[in-house]
Design a protein around this motif. Structure first.
Motif, short mmCIF file in Angstrom:
data_model
loop_
_atom_site.label_atom_id
_atom_site.label_comp_id
_atom_site.label_asym_id
_atom_site.label_seq_id
_atom_site.Cartn_x
_atom_site.Cartn_y
_atom_site.Cartn_z
N ALA A 77 7.26 -19.65 -12.66
CA ALA A 77 7.89 -19.94 -13.95
C ALA A 77 9.16 -20.78 -13.81
O ALA A 77 9.36 -21.72 -14.59
CB ALA A 77 8.17 -18.65 -14.72
N PRO A 78 10.04 -20.49 -12.85
CA PRO A 78 11.25 -21.34 -12.73
C PRO A 78 10.98 -22.65 -12.01
O PRO A 78 11.92 -23.35 -11.68
CB PRO A 78 12.21 -20.47 -11.91
N ASP A 79 9.70 -22.99 -11.77
CA ASP A 79 9.31 -24.26 -11.18
C ASP A 79 9.94 -24.50 -9.81
O ASP A 79 10.74 -25.41 -9.63
CB ASP A 79 9.68 -25.41 -12.13
N PRO A 80 9.58 -23.68 -8.82
CA PRO A 80 10.15 -23.84 -7.48
C PRO A 80 9.50 -25.01 -6.74
O PRO A 80 8.53 -25.59 -7.23
CB PRO A 80 9.80 -22.52 -6.79
N ASP A 81 10.04 -25.35 -5.56
CA ASP A 81 9.44 -26.39 -4.73
C ASP A 81 8.27 -25.83 -3.93
O ASP A 81 7.29 -26.50 -3.69
CB ASP A 81 10.47 -26.95 -3.74
N ILE A 82 8.47 -24.60 -3.47
CA ILE A 82 7.53 -24.01 -2.53
C ILE A 82 7.14 -22.63 -3.06
O ILE A 82 7.96 -21.94 -3.66
CB ILE A 82 8.19 -23.84 -1.15
N VAL A 83 5.89 -22.24 -2.85
CA VAL A 83 5.49 -20.88 -3.15
C VAL A 83 5.08 -20.21 -1.84
O VAL A 83 4.17 -20.69 -1.15
CB VAL A 83 4.32 -20.84 -4.16
N LEU A 84 5.78 -19.15 -1.47
CA LEU A 84 5.44 -18.39 -0.27
C LEU A 84 4.57 -17.23 -0.68
O LEU A 84 4.84 -16.56 -1.67
CB LEU A 84 6.71 -17.86 0.41
N MET A 85 3.52 -16.97 0.06
CA MET A 85 2.66 -15.84 -0.26
C MET A 85 2.46 -15.00 1.00
O MET A 85 2.01 -15.50 2.03
CB MET A 85 1.31 -16.33 -0.77
N ASP A 86 2.80 -13.73 0.88
CA ASP A 86 2.70 -12.83 2.02
C ASP A 86 1.49 -11.93 1.84
O ASP A 86 1.57 -10.92 1.16
CB ASP A 86 3.99 -12.02 2.15
N GLU A 87 0.38 -12.29 2.41
CA GLU A 87 -0.88 -11.55 2.28
C GLU A 87 -1.16 -11.19 0.82
O GLU A 87 -1.29 -10.02 0.48
CB GLU A 87 -0.83 -10.28 3.13
N PRO A 88 -1.26 -12.17 -0.05
CA PRO A 88 -1.31 -11.87 -1.48
C PRO A 88 -2.59 -11.18 -1.93
O PRO A 88 -2.63 -10.66 -3.03
CB PRO A 88 -1.19 -13.25 -2.13
N THR A 89 -3.63 -11.19 -1.12
CA THR A 89 -4.88 -10.61 -1.61
C THR A 89 -5.29 -9.37 -0.83
O THR A 89 -6.35 -8.81 -1.09
CB THR A 89 -6.04 -11.62 -1.51
N SER A 90 -4.45 -8.93 0.12
CA SER A 90 -4.93 -7.86 0.99
C SER A 90 -5.01 -6.53 0.24
O SER A 90 -5.68 -5.62 0.70
CB SER A 90 -4.05 -7.74 2.21
N ALA A 91 -4.33 -6.41 -0.91
CA ALA A 91 -4.42 -5.15 -1.64
C ALA A 91 -5.42 -5.25 -2.80
O ALA A 91 -5.46 -4.39 -3.65
CB ALA A 91 -3.04 -4.75 -2.16
N LEU A 92 -6.21 -6.33 -2.82
CA LEU A 92 -7.07 -6.56 -3.99
C LEU A 92 -8.54 -6.48 -3.60
O LEU A 92 -8.92 -6.66 -2.44
CB LEU A 92 -6.80 -7.95 -4.56
N ASP A 93 -9.38 -6.23 -4.61
CA ASP A 93 -10.81 -6.22 -4.35
C ASP A 93 -11.30 -7.66 -4.20
O ASP A 93 -10.61 -8.60 -4.59
CB ASP A 93 -11.55 -5.49 -5.47
N PRO A 94 -12.51 -7.85 -3.65
CA PRO A 94 -12.96 -9.22 -3.32
C PRO A 94 -12.99 -10.16 -4.52
O PRO A 94 -12.63 -11.33 -4.38
CB PRO A 94 -14.36 -8.98 -2.77
N VAL A 95 -13.39 -9.66 -5.69
CA VAL A 95 -13.48 -10.55 -6.84
C VAL A 95 -12.09 -11.03 -7.24
O VAL A 95 -11.85 -12.23 -7.46
CB VAL A 95 -14.17 -9.83 -8.02
N ALA A 96 -11.14 -10.08 -7.31
CA ALA A 96 -9.77 -10.44 -7.66
C ALA A 96 -9.19 -11.38 -6.61
O ALA A 96 -8.50 -12.35 -6.94
CB ALA A 96 -8.92 -9.19 -7.79
N ALA A 97 -9.51 -11.10 -5.34
CA ALA A 97 -8.99 -11.94 -4.26
C ALA A 97 -9.52 -13.35 -4.40
O ALA A 97 -8.79 -14.33 -4.22
CB ALA A 97 -9.40 -11.35 -2.91
N SER A 98 -10.80 -13.47 -4.76
CA SER A 98 -11.39 -14.79 -4.89
C SER A 98 -10.74 -15.57 -6.04
O SER A 98 -10.57 -16.80 -5.95
CB SER A 98 -12.89 -14.60 -5.08
N LYS A 99 -10.34 -14.86 -7.10
CA LYS A 99 -9.64 -15.55 -8.19
C LYS A 99 -8.30 -16.09 -7.72
O LYS A 99 -7.89 -17.19 -8.10
CB LYS A 99 -9.41 -14.58 -9.36
#
Lengths: 587, 221, 280
Positions: C191-213
């Motif tokens: 939302a604040p329009d950053p330069d970089i987006v860091l993601m730290d294992e963003p899907t490891s707590a999600l089910d496969p369908v949600a992870a695929s989204k």
């Protein structure tokens, strides 16, 4: 044990004897304290309401006019045949069992002092039954509506009383000026600037408020004529309350008529309280109580009349009608009434040397004022200390070691006997700082120090229980530490902090030793007029009465005092629980 | 639809294979025409264009490997990729056979008087085109039709071979003539064999397509 | 005949143009501008070394994946980039990290101001216990930026969440499903329009369908942002990233290259062993 023996199944058997024994021992350990306390409370209640002198006919009358209709209402609200049959069986069977059992014990074993089988029935059967039907009925729409209304009537009145008592020690003319020139303009500035989105609403409003405060204190020196207290309350409390209630109804999509109705009835409630007055509290207090009760009820009614189960709203009438009918029957038939100690007169009159005229009013006022001050002080200090220790203080290095030292000492302070805190209060606040012996301020500061360790530790626990994920999330968004604490940590920890503070307050309200140490009076004959005046508190007064030679004091009057103390405590805890639940639900 | 980019790449792969197939068919048809008319210049262009075909073949194969390595395809997706992988090999072989045809082209002469290169070669080319179409359009019936056509092609090729042998046996000529006859015979036989093989590759493509669609191995042998 | 030939030529040309993939080719990697660069980056937690001489140049507007076994320092590396390690008292950092050429560990750089340029999404979805609207507005609020409904909607649309929540913006963010919560966190981060987006294992707590989204979403985010993602799921790195960095135990960066190269032809035998599952 785990001794395996061959059986037909081929799996063998495993002994659970030790486990079973342990289970029942644990059960015994958990209920022994409760049973002891319950037995004590029964006797205290019996004494406070003079039930041992109540004739069976009196008990029967009120049982039939109050308890039976109430249970009937709950059962009607539940409308479950099986449950109704079970309750009827419990009431009827309980009657027989209690009567026979009680008589058998009295004749065969020992005589039970102060009780009759009817009273035993009242506490052992009727009370649990009433509690259980209340619990079940409160989950039905009809019961929920009824209890909701009764709760708001009682809660509104209690809150009104508490505020009215608080205003005893506040300089009403100064409050009138501060409200008119400080609070009102500041609120206006805040509303205007935040709606127009100009500047910093909070800062501007604070500035205006502070300026108003300065002007008010100056004006207080000059002006000599002020409106009467009742009018001040009407202007500074009833009017904003009416506006607030109306705003709440608007927020909940109430019709324009409902909004206007709530506002007008709240004002009328305040006005009505003004006209009626109140017997014990200073003149004009009726305005606060009336407005608070009516506002709480009216806001609730606007929604409840459209909801399912609105017939439940007749519950207050049922209770009031039952009480009146009982009184009428007792009057006309000429049934002797028991000698009650806990009466309205007891709560509204000053102590006396005669048991029959003794009252708790000054002590109740003293206790409530002190508790209000303690609550504010210990909450602010406790939350401040907890947030600093958890969020700001470093874990490593010299500062880290210092923090750990402070931490350990806070834990130790919680174990220091209260008499020692009394001594501290005496030396520090009464002597050194000159706040006076036995004044409300000294007492409040002393008690705040006393419960501060508990408040700090529980607030720390609450801060610590805020998931670190949320802090990280906030910092990663580029929030400063202060923004993180303000926006994430404090809102999330607030319910826990409130719970801790309330539990600690429960301890403070019952403390006697530190009050004795700082020279609080055991008996005062008028309510304190300000925070600097001498006062007495409920536990002090009860303690004093317990030493009176007359038996009426030692039994009836003390018991009535204890029950009052417990009721105030329960009301306080109940309010805290409601506030906490509301906050938790919002999250 | 989830995994949009992956879906896009699968669709791209399929389109690319189809385009590659069409390219190979065109080359093959040009080679047939060149051989039939003895057009050496056209034949040269085809021979030199083979490296281009091979490069493209390796690229597409690389795409398949990429898809497998990076997207963990399963079920229908996996069959699509593996089938495409095999089909690419068949197409590349067809292009090689077209190069063979072009290389055997001689100026101003047809391949062999007993071979009607036009109709025989074109029949095989049409089979390849039909198989690629079947792959493109999930057409199961067309796959089976290609297999059926191959029987006709095989018998036509056998007949052409017999005619070449008969002509060889009937030949009564001088030494010079005999050398030329031997050359023509070899060329004729090899050409017929190549065309027959093009037909076989077309059947392979059809068989892989059927396998890809229904996991059906009836045409795989 | 010659007409035939020319068709072939034009055909093959058009084929070649369709072959140009927008990603994963060596040319595109080297031609992209470097946005973040580290040199000899070492991180210590007390006496333990978490990163060992990591030097890496991360290209702009691409997805860079960091993979490796547990405890290999990939998350530590990620947290160096927005100075989240500063919050850990015992962490000590050596070496340089530059963002668009500026050393972010310079004394003149305010870490809070730095984090306002860099969004971060965590392993466990961590929406604040506030309304969906307030969650997305949080960054704008703390950064003193103007909060408008349009910006909130734009962020939610970019996070592919708008259609699911547009009628319940006042509801608590915690009432959403796990996958929606994570997308809410992504909306909050961008939302604040950053330069970089860091993601730290963003899907490891999600089910496969949600992870695929979320993976699809990363594909779209990379058009506007540089995405650096830590994942313990090698297949995910293979699917979504343009560049892959492989860390192995001891905080050593073993290989860093195009994702295709890493997964089809890694240079280092240890990487080969790791991605083929022979160890790690």
């Amino acid at each position: 044990m785990a001794v395996e023996t061959d059986t037909d199944t081929g799996f063998g058997e495993v002994s659970r004897l030790r486990g079973t024994v342990f289970e029942y021992l644990s059960l015994g350990a958990s209920v022994v304290g409760l049973f002891a306390l319950a037995a004590l409370l029964i006797y205290v209640f019996v004494d406070a309401f003079g039930l041992s002198t109540a004739s069976p006919a009196w008990l029967l009358t009120y049982f039939l006019t109050l308890v039976v209709p109430y249970i009937g209402f709950c059962l009607y609200s539940i409308s479950d045949r099986a449950f109704t049959r079970k309750i009827a069986l419990a009431l009827g069977g309980g009657l027989v069992v209690t009567a026979v059992g009680f008589t058998a014990i009295e004749t065969l074993l020992v005589s039970i002092p102060g009780l009759t089988w009817q009273i035993a029935y009242l506490f052992l059967v009727a009370t649990p039954v009433v509690a259980s039907v209340t619990f079940v009925a409160s989950r039905q729409p009809l019961g929920a509506a009824g209890f909701g209304l009764v709760g708001r009537l009682v809660g509104g009145a209690a809150l009104g009383c508490a505020v009215a008592i608080m205003f005893i020690v506040i300089d009403r003319p100064l409050w009138f000026l501060v409200y008119t020139f400080g609070v009102l303009p500041a609120g206006g500035v805040y509303a205007y600037t935040s709606r127009r989105e100009i500047g910093w609403p909070t800062a501007q409003a604070t500035l205006v408020g502070l300026f108003g405060l300065g002007v008010s204190t100056q004006l207080r020196q000059i002006l000599g004529i002020y409106p009467s207290d009742g009018l001040i309350y009407l202007w500074t409390l009833a009017v904003p309350l009416a506006a607030g209630a109306a705003a709440l109804v608007t927020l909940r999509d109430g019709s324009r008529r409902a909004v206007a109705g709530v506002a007008v009835t709240t004002l009328l409630g305040g006005g009505g309280g003004f006209v009626l007055g109140s017997s014990a509290l200073p003149t004009g207090s009726g305005v606060i109580i009336g407005a608070a009760t009516v506002a709480a009820t009216a806001v609730y009614l606007v929604e409840a009349v459209d909801n399912e189960g609105r017939r439940g709203l007749l519950l207050p009438l049922l209770i009031a009608g039952g009480a009146l009918a009982g009184a009428a029957v007792v009057q006309t038939v000429g049934i002797p009434t028991p000698e009650m100690w806990l009466t309205p007169a007891y709560l509204t009159s000053a102590p006396s040397n005669e048991a029959a005229n003794a009252g708790l009013y000054p002590a109740v006022v003293g206790s409530i004022i002190i508790i209000a001050m303690v609550a504010v002080l210990s909450f602010v200090l406790g939350v401040g200390a907890a947030v600093f220790l958890e969020e700001y203080a470093a874990d490593t290095g010299l500062v880290g070691r210092l923090t750990r030292l402070i931490q350990i000492n806070i834990a130790n302070l919680a174990a220091v006997p209260s008499v020692v805190y009394g001594l501290l209060g005496l030396g520090l606040f009464a002597n050194l700082l000159g706040f006076g012996f036995g004044t409300a301020v000294t007492a409040a500061l002393t008690l705040s120090l006393l419960i501060l360790p508990i408040t700090v530790i529980s607030a720390q626990e609450a801060v610590r229980s805020v998931p670190d994920d949320l802090r990280q999330g906030s910092y990663a968004m580029g929030a400063t530490r202060w923004q993180t604490v303000k926006n994430v940590v404090l809102p999330e920890a607030m319910p826990g902090m409130l719970t801790g503070t309330i539990l600690a307050l429960g301890r403070a309200i019952g403390e006697t030793a530190p009050l004795i140490m700082i020279g609080a009076a055991t008996t005062v004959f008028s309510a304190p007029a300000g925070i600097w005046s001498r006062f007495s508190a409920m536990p002090m007064q009860i303690y004093a009465w317990a030493n009176y030679p007359q038996a009426e004091f030692r039994y009836g009057v003390v018991a009535a005092g204890v029950v009052t103390l417990l009721i105030v405590l329960l009301a306080m805890n109940g309010t805290a629980i409601i506030i906490r639940n509301r906050m938790e639900r919002e999250h | 639809m989830a995994r949009d980019r992956y879906r896009d790449r699968l669709a791209t792969l399929r389109t690319d294979v189809v385009l590659f197939g069409e390219l190979v068919v065109e080359r093959y048809e040009s080679a047939v025409a060149a051989a039939a008319n003895g057009d050496l210049r056209a034949a040269d262009r085809i021979v030199s264009g083979d490296s281009e075909i091979n490069r493209r073949y390796l690229e597409l194969e690389g795409d398949c490997i990429d898809l497998i390595a990076r997207n963990q395809p399963v079920a229908g997706d996996l069959r699509l990729i593996t089938a495409s992988f095999k089909i690419l090999t068949d197409l590349e072989r067809i292009a090689d056979l077209a190069t063979n045809l072009a290389e055997r082209t001689e100026y101003g002469s047809e391949v062999h008087p007993a071979v009607d290169l036009g109709s025989l070669g074109l029949a095989a080319g049409e089979m390849v085109a039909a198989a690629v179409d079947a792959y493109e359009n999930d057409d199961r019936a067309a796959c089976r039709a290609v297999a059926a056509d191959d029987d006709t092609l095989d018998s036509d090729c056998a007949a052409a071979t017999q005619r070449i042998i008969r002509e060889l046996l009937a030949e009564r000529a001088g030494d010079d003539e005999r050398v030329r006859t031997a050359d023509t015979t070899t060329r004729g036989l090899l050409t017929v064999r190549d065309i027959e093989r093009v037909g076989d590759h077309a059947v392979n493509i059809a068989a892989r397509t059927l396998y890809m669609l229904d996991s059906d191995d009836e045409l795989l042998y | 005949m010659s007409q035939n030939e020319s068709t072939i030529d034009s055909e093959s040309e058009s084929l070649i143009t369709t072959d140009v993939q927008p990603d994963t080719t060596a040319e595109s990697a080297s031609s992209a501008t470097t946005i973040v660069e580290t040199e000899q980056l070492n991180v210590y937690y007390g006496d333990d070394q978490a990163l060992d001489d990591v030097s890496i140049a991360i290209p702009e507007n691409q997805v860079t994946a960091l993979i490796g076994p547990s405890g290999c320092g990939k998350s530590t590396f990620l947290r160096c980039l927005n100075r989240m390690n500063d919050l850990i008292d015992i962490a000590r950092i050596d070496g340089t990290v530059t963002l668009r050429g500026i050393d972010i560990y310079d004394d003149a750089v305010d870490p809070v101001a730095l984090r306002r340029k860099i969004g971060m999404v965590f392993q466990k979805p961590n929406p604040f216990p506030k309304s969906i609207y307030d969650n997305v507005a949080y960054g704008l609020k703390v950064q003193g930026k103007e909060i408008t409904d349009e910006r909130i909607e734009e962020a939610l649309r970019s996070a592919a969440l708008w259609d699911e929540v547009k009628d319940q913006l006042d509801q608590s963010g915690l009432e959403l499903s796990g996958g929606q919560q994570q997308r809410l966190c992504i909306a909050r981060a961008i939302a604040p329009d950053p330069d970089i987006v860091l993601m730290d294992e963003p899907t490891s707590a999600l089910d496969p369908v949600a992870a695929s989204k979320i993976e699809d979403l990363i594909d779209e985010l990379v058009e506007d942002y540089t995405v650096i993602i830590v994942t313990h799921n090698m297949q995910q790195a293979a699917r979504i990233s343009d560049q892959t960095a492989v860390f192995l135990t001891g905080g050593e960066l073993v290989e860093y290259d195009d994702t295709t190269t890493i997964f089809e032809n890694p240079a280092d035998d240890r990487v080969e062993d790791y991605i083929t599952g022979k160890f790690g």
